[in-house]
Structures are given as C-alpha cells and as structure tokens.
Design a protein around this motif. Sequence first.
Motif, PDB file in Angstrom:
ATOM      1  N   MET A  23       0.849  -1.183   0.000  1.00 44.73           N
ATOM      2  CA  MET A  23       0.000   0.000   0.000  1.00 44.73           C
ATOM      3  C   MET A  23       0.887   1.237   0.000  1.00 44.73           C
ATOM      4  SD  MET A  23      -3.312   0.520   2.431  1.00 44.73           S
ATOM      5  CE  MET A  23      -2.366   0.187   3.896  1.00 44.73           C
ATOM      6  N   GLN A  24       0.799   2.041  -1.001  1.00 45.04           N
ATOM      7  CA  GLN A  24       1.679   3.185  -1.153  1.00 45.04           C
ATOM      8  C   GLN A  24       0.933   4.472  -0.852  1.00 45.04           C
ATOM      9  OE1 GLN A  24       4.975   2.974  -1.927  1.00 45.04           O
ATOM     10  NE2 GLN A  24       4.720   0.759  -1.785  1.00 45.04           N
ATOM     11  N   ASP A  25       1.685   5.455  -0.265  1.00 44.80           N
ATOM     12  CA  ASP A  25       1.096   6.758  -0.085  1.00 44.80           C
ATOM     13  C   ASP A  25       1.054   7.451  -1.438  1.00 44.80           C
ATOM     14  OD1 ASP A  25       4.130   6.856   0.698  1.00 44.80           O
ATOM     15  OD2 ASP A  25       3.657   8.835  -0.132  1.00 44.80           O
ATOM     16  N   TYR A  62      -2.251   9.325   3.273  1.00 47.98           N
ATOM     17  CA  TYR A  62      -2.079   7.948   3.697  1.00 47.98           C
ATOM     18  C   TYR A  62      -3.445   7.367   4.058  1.00 47.98           C
ATOM     19  CZ  TYR A  62       2.781   9.459   4.346  1.00 47.98           C
ATOM     20  OH  TYR A  62       4.032   9.968   4.155  1.00 47.98           O
ATOM     21  N   GLN A  63      -3.597   6.085   3.827  1.00 46.75           N
ATOM     22  CA  GLN A  63      -4.832   5.407   4.203  1.00 46.75           C
ATOM     23  C   GLN A  63      -4.768   4.983   5.666  1.00 46.75           C
ATOM     24  OE1 GLN A  63      -5.602   2.167   1.551  1.00 46.75           O
ATOM     25  NE2 GLN A  63      -5.359   3.419  -0.288  1.00 46.75           N
ATOM     26  N   THR A 120       1.861   5.902  12.540  1.00 43.19           N
ATOM     27  CA  THR A 120       0.873   5.143  11.776  1.00 43.19           C
ATOM     28  C   THR A 120      -0.410   5.954  11.640  1.00 43.19           C
ATOM     29  OG1 THR A 120       1.773   3.093  12.697  1.00 43.19           O
ATOM     30  CG2 THR A 120      -0.373   2.957  11.605  1.00 43.19           C
ATOM     31  N   TRP A 171       8.705   4.236  10.019  1.00 41.26           N
ATOM     32  CA  TRP A 171       9.064   3.282  11.058  1.00 41.26           C
ATOM     33  C   TRP A 171      10.144   3.868  11.957  1.00 41.26           C
ATOM     34  CZ3 TRP A 171       6.112  -0.894  11.630  1.00 41.26           C
ATOM     35  CH2 TRP A 171       5.439  -1.412  10.525  1.00 41.26           C
ATOM     36  N   ASP A 201      -7.700   8.075   7.681  1.00 39.76           N
ATOM     37  CA  ASP A 201      -7.117   8.619   6.464  1.00 39.76           C
ATOM     38  C   ASP A 201      -6.434   9.935   6.828  1.00 39.76           C
ATOM     39  OD1 ASP A 201      -8.067   6.481   5.045  1.00 39.76           O
ATOM     40  OD2 ASP A 201      -9.762   7.551   4.169  1.00 39.76           O
ATOM     41  N   GLY A 252      -4.420   2.983   8.818  1.00 43.25           N
ATOM     42  CA  GLY A 252      -3.659   1.767   9.049  1.00 43.25           C
ATOM     43  C   GLY A 252      -2.297   1.744   8.385  1.00 43.25           C
ATOM     44  N   GLN A 253      -2.034   2.712   7.515  1.00 46.27           N
ATOM     45  CA  GLN A 253      -0.766   2.727   6.801  1.00 46.27           C
ATOM     46  C   GLN A 253       0.332   3.358   7.657  1.00 46.27           C
ATOM     47  OE1 GLN A 253      -1.061   4.644   3.007  1.00 46.27           O
ATOM     48  NE2 GLN A 253       1.036   4.173   2.399  1.00 46.27           N
ATOM     49  N   THR A 254       1.530   2.792   7.590  1.00 45.30           N
ATOM     50  CA  THR A 254       2.664   3.344   8.325  1.00 45.30           C
ATOM     51  C   THR A 254       3.239   4.531   7.574  1.00 45.30           C
ATOM     52  OG1 THR A 254       3.207   1.200   9.308  1.00 45.30           O
ATOM     53  CG2 THR A 254       4.949   2.856   9.275  1.00 45.30           C
ATOM     54  N   VAL A 255       3.374   5.654   8.270  1.00 43.75           N
ATOM     55  CA  VAL A 255       3.983   6.850   7.699  1.00 43.75           C
ATOM     56  C   VAL A 255       5.499   6.715   7.735  1.00 43.75           C
ATOM     57  CG1 VAL A 255       4.211   9.359   7.923  1.00 43.75           C
ATOM     58  CG2 VAL A 255       2.002   8.258   8.387  1.00 43.75           C
TER      59      VAL A 255
END
Length: 245
Positions: free
Chosen positions: A1-3, A41-42, A101, A49, A105, A44-47
């Motif tokens: 999943m990509q930003d 970002y969706q 994270t 780490w 959205d 649940g997506q990691t911005v």
Amino acid sequence: MQDHFVHQQCGDCPIRHRAVCARCETDELAALEQIKYYRSYQAGQTVIWSGDRMEFVGSVVTGIAALTQTMEDGRRQMVGLLLPSDFVGRPGRSTAAFDVTATTDLVMCCFRKKPFEEMMAKTPHIAQRLLEMTLDELDAAREWMLLLGRKTAREKIASLIAIIARREASLQVRRPKGQLSVDLPLTREEMADYLGLTLETVSRQMSALKKDGVISLEGNRHVMIPDLDRLLEEAGDDSDGGMLV
C-alpha cells in the motif's frame, strides 16, 4: 500500500493559523512553497518506522496518526496521538524515534528536511513557532503522565474525548458555542491500548458517561458534548482557566 501525493493551496489550509508556518510572511510562505509537498495515507498505513532515516518533516493537515514504540520482545505501546496541526519529525535528528501510523485517512504537509533546517536558521518566525509547538507538546506529555499515572478509568476516557474535542475546536478561528461534536479517531480497542485499560472498561465507562448525560453517542465514534466544562470536570481538569490545546 503506497502513499500518494495530493495538492492543496495554503490559503485553503484548515490548520494555517496553528501550523509551523502560522506566523510566516508572504515571502516566507513563498520560500516554504518551494520545499513542500502533500502526501496522503490510508487508515492503518505506516507513515514512517522507528529508526528509519527521516527525509522530511511536516504537519498533519487532516486526520489522526498514532505514535507507537515497540520493545525488543515485540510488545507495543501507543505513546501519543498526532492531531491536525501537530508537527512530525525533529529538525537536527536524522532518524525517527517512533513508529508513526495513520489511525484515520491522513493528509500531511511535508517539507524536505535539509532545506527546512536551513530555512529555520534564517527565518525566526518558523523557529519561534516550532519552539512554541515543542513546549506545548512538552506540556501535553506531562499532562499525559498524570492521566496514565493518577487518573481513574472514567477520568481517562473523559480526558481523551476532551483532548480531541478541544483540538478540533481550536482549529476553528472562532471558538464554537454550545454543543460540541467530534468523531473519535480511535476504536474502543485502540482507546484501551492508548489509555492502559481493558476493552470492557472502556465500553463500560463510555456507557456511564452517556447515562450521566456528559456525552451522547451516535454509533461507536460520533460523540456529542453538551457542556465542555462538565466534561473537563469529569476529566479531573480545571475548567475555568480557558481552553487548553
């Protein structure tokens, strides 16, 4: 999943009067424009780490993100929430200290890190505003230490709702009067994790606050607050010192 990249005009920015650029003059905004970009970002997506190299800093424009830290044995703890206008990243630090994270959205206004650091050195308006935001974050961290260490389960739930409601109100140029409403960015499970409570305790205390008329609920997420001062009292906070943000 990509930003993916989005575009937004500064004049339409909902956090303009609270962001790191809040005090910038026209020429300073123009300089920032040259080094900024927007990302979405969706949920649940990691911005980013923890430990990753930071190539950008920036502000949350819309949505909520969670700061978490993972111990060597895999245990994870949510240590903070990033709400609209909060700053992400640390000028002068090359790597991220926490996982970031998207809880909902998320849209972020990002600045390329090195040019931003160079601009900070010669733009007092940015450096001063970032210092103010850093001190606000320190106050919030101390308040959170009190919440986790001394507050009851009911006070913890009321405090979390109040924090989100006050921030949403602060993003409006004029303070809203009367009933406030807010969509909670966290599930009950996430609230339990963040507050150090069980899921059952969160659900029970939410129901108790509703029964006592402190809040009313539409579904699991939409909360209406008839009287913010009463909510602050339930949170164990002093409600006569103005709106904290």
